[in-house]
Design an enzyme around this catalytic site. Structure first.
Site, mmCIF file in Angstrom:
data_model
loop_
_atom_site.group_PDB
_atom_site.id
_atom_site.type_symbol
_atom_site.label_atom_id
_atom_site.label_comp_id
_atom_site.label_asym_id
_atom_site.label_seq_id
_atom_site.Cartn_x
_atom_site.Cartn_y
_atom_site.Cartn_z
ATOM 1 N N ASP A 82 0.847 -1.186 0.000
ATOM 2 C CA ASP A 82 0.000 0.000 0.000
ATOM 3 C C ASP A 82 0.886 1.240 0.000
ATOM 4 O O ASP A 82 1.765 1.370 0.868
ATOM 5 C CB ASP A 82 -0.883 -0.039 1.254
ATOM 6 C CG ASP A 82 -1.938 1.053 1.292
ATOM 7 O OD1 ASP A 82 -1.739 2.112 0.672
ATOM 8 O OD2 ASP A 82 -2.968 0.847 1.965
ATOM 9 N N ALA A 83 0.650 2.161 -0.941
ATOM 10 C CA ALA A 83 1.475 3.368 -1.040
ATOM 11 C C ALA A 83 1.341 4.261 0.186
ATOM 12 O O ALA A 83 2.207 5.107 0.435
ATOM 13 C CB ALA A 83 1.096 4.152 -2.289
ATOM 14 N N GLU A 100 1.085 8.874 -12.325
ATOM 15 C CA GLU A 100 -0.361 8.665 -12.463
ATOM 16 C C GLU A 100 -0.887 7.753 -11.355
ATOM 17 O O GLU A 100 -1.639 6.812 -11.597
ATOM 18 C CB GLU A 100 -0.693 8.074 -13.843
ATOM 19 C CG GLU A 100 0.013 8.765 -15.008
ATOM 20 C CD GLU A 100 -0.388 10.212 -15.183
ATOM 21 O OE1 GLU A 100 -1.586 10.504 -15.291
ATOM 22 O OE2 GLU A 100 0.527 11.077 -15.219
ATOM 23 N N HIS A 104 -5.554 8.407 -7.721
ATOM 24 C CA HIS A 104 -6.356 7.229 -7.370
ATOM 25 C C HIS A 104 -6.486 7.035 -5.861
ATOM 26 O O HIS A 104 -7.256 6.177 -5.424
ATOM 27 C CB HIS A 104 -5.719 5.963 -7.954
ATOM 28 C CG HIS A 104 -5.686 5.918 -9.445
ATOM 29 N ND1 HIS A 104 -6.744 5.472 -10.206
ATOM 30 C CD2 HIS A 104 -4.708 6.279 -10.323
ATOM 31 C CE1 HIS A 104 -6.421 5.547 -11.487
ATOM 32 N NE2 HIS A 104 -5.203 6.030 -11.585
#
Length: 245
Positions: A82-83, A100, A104
């Site tokens: 998970d970022a 990109e 999100h």
């Protein structure tokens, strides 16, 4: 389809590079070709399997870069996660790419904080998001373009994104730019007719984009470079973590 300018990001052999939200791996592969030690990071296990397979194929066929002219092959690996909570120690990477991705993530401040945390002091990051006005046209034309699971949750203005990155301690490093002007009309057309509709004009435009990607003819490359300042679909920012951070 590369969005980041690797010369501006100053990617060099032997550097540790993290590609956050690597997707199909387009930026990770180019960094690997240039001899960087690459970590491709994403939530999608299927994408990561494909990226890992390509890393292996690049090493076998001699497409992977080396750490120095006669040095060993660069390393490349994939990590799922998970970022907003990346499983890396502080200051783990010399370069970070987040292409990109932030549009999100609902909790984008947490993801930006993680990018800053894992970047070493003095390191550079490239952050790309859809440009405000081409993206706004897509949203006006079609709810299905963005209102879906995993879709875009916001549209950034450049000043807003710069402020968010600055809030995490990342400072502008060189001029921003725009990319992929030829893709803006494609997405407007797709949104206008319906993002799920496979109609002849959309197919024809897609064939043009694929042809341009594979052949990179001078005519379309020059045209896109000329149109990018006005029509580019992506905004690209380069930021640095201060050396004394």
């Amino acid at each position: 389809m590369i969005t980041v300018d690797y010369r501006r990001l100053d990617v060099r052999p032997g550097q540790r590079l993290l590609d956050v939200g690597c997707g199909a791996g387009r930026h990770a592969f180019e960094a690997y070709r240039r001899g960087a030690h690459v970590t491709a990071f994403d939530t999608n296990a299927d994408d990561l399997r494909a990226v890992g397979g390509m890393f292996g194929a690049m090493a076998e066929t001699g497409e992977a870069g080396r750490v120095g002219p006669a040095g060993p092959l660069a390393r490349a690996t994939t990590v799922q996660g998970d970022a907003r909570r990346m499983p890396f120690p502080d200051a783990s990477f010399d370069r970070v790419i987040a292409a990109e991705v932030l549009e999100h993530i609902v909790a984008d401040t947490a993801a930006i904080g993680e990018i800053a945390r894992v970047l070493r002091p003095g390191g550079l990051a490239a952050v790309t998001v859809p440009r405000w006005w081409p993206e706004r046209v897509c949203w006006l034309l079609s709810d299905a373009y963005h209102a879906n699971e995993g879709g875009h949750v916001r549209i950034y203005r450049r000043a807003e994104l710069t402020d968010r990155l600055g809030g995490a301690g990342l400072r502008a490093a060189g001029r921003h730019h725009h990319a992929h002007a030829l893709h803006s009309p494609y997405w407007w057309l797709k949104c206008a007719v319906g993002v799920d509709r496979d109609v002849a004009p959309v197919r024809a435009y897609h064939r043009l984009l694929v042809w341009d990607l594979m052949r990179a003819p001078r005519t379309t490359r020059w045209t896109e470079r000329a149109l990018n300042p006005a029509l580019g679909k992506s905004l690209v920012l380069y930021v640095r973590k201060p050396a004394d951070a």
